[in-house]
Design an enzyme around this catalytic site. Structure first.
Site, mmCIF file in Angstrom:
data_model
loop_
_atom_site.group_PDB
_atom_site.id
_atom_site.type_symbol
_atom_site.label_atom_id
_atom_site.label_comp_id
_atom_site.label_asym_id
_atom_site.label_seq_id
_atom_site.Cartn_x
_atom_site.Cartn_y
_atom_site.Cartn_z
ATOM 1 N N CYS A 47 58.311 65.728 25.744
ATOM 2 C CA CYS A 47 57.417 66.705 26.364
ATOM 3 C C CYS A 47 56.305 66.978 25.355
ATOM 4 O O CYS A 47 56.178 66.244 24.377
ATOM 5 C CB CYS A 47 58.159 67.984 26.794
ATOM 6 S SG CYS A 47 58.740 69.044 25.461
ATOM 7 N N HIS A 80 74.352 62.219 10.549
ATOM 8 C CA HIS A 80 75.077 63.448 10.243
ATOM 9 C C HIS A 80 75.446 64.268 11.470
ATOM 10 O O HIS A 80 76.439 64.989 11.443
ATOM 11 C CB HIS A 80 74.247 64.323 9.308
ATOM 12 C CG HIS A 80 74.151 63.759 7.928
ATOM 13 N ND1 HIS A 80 73.706 64.498 6.856
ATOM 14 C CD2 HIS A 80 74.426 62.518 7.429
ATOM 15 C CE1 HIS A 80 73.723 63.749 5.764
ATOM 16 N NE2 HIS A 80 74.142 62.537 6.093
#
Length: 125
Positions: A47, A80
């Site tokens: 967006c 992670h």
């Protein structure tokens, strides 16, 4: 889409298809609903800033949407955080950088280990 298909990936474009204003939550929800049906799939949301897409997607259990602005954040989001949705800001980054971020995000595996313990803490009811 061309770059994703060129990498041999299965890809599906859920819209939007022109530059008319739309409500970004409609597209984030559409992607989340599809992604949650098939375990192990990932998605990309774009967006203006990527912020609204990330906020909308992250409301759903099992979704880890990461807003990335460079290759480092893309790598960390996967390694992670095991992100399953990449959010990009179309007004923030250019095409070449978006491609680099996407490639990095797609090629990076989840490290597991201590990172899984941390993810478990966020997914508890």
């Amino acid at each position: 889409m061309e770059k994703l298909l060129g990498l041999g990936l299965a890809a599906k474009d859920l819209g939007c298809y022109d530059e008319n204003p739309v409500d970004y939550p409609d597209f984030a929800i559409k992607l989340v609903e599809e992604l949650l049906q098939i375990e192990g799939t990932r998605g990309i949301l774009v967006c203006g800033t990527g912020i609204g897409m990330a906020m909308t997607a992250n409301r759903y259990p099992g979704i880890r949407a990461a807003l990335c602005h460079d290759s480092y954040t893309a790598r960390q989001a996967r390694a992670h955080n095991n992100s399953n949705i990449l959010c990009l800001g179309g007004r923030i980054i250019g095409t070449a950088l978006a491609e680099d971020i996407t490639h990095t995000w797609l090629q990076t595996a989840f490290d597991g280990g201590r990172h899984q313990r941390r993810l478990d803490k966020i997914t508890r009811p």
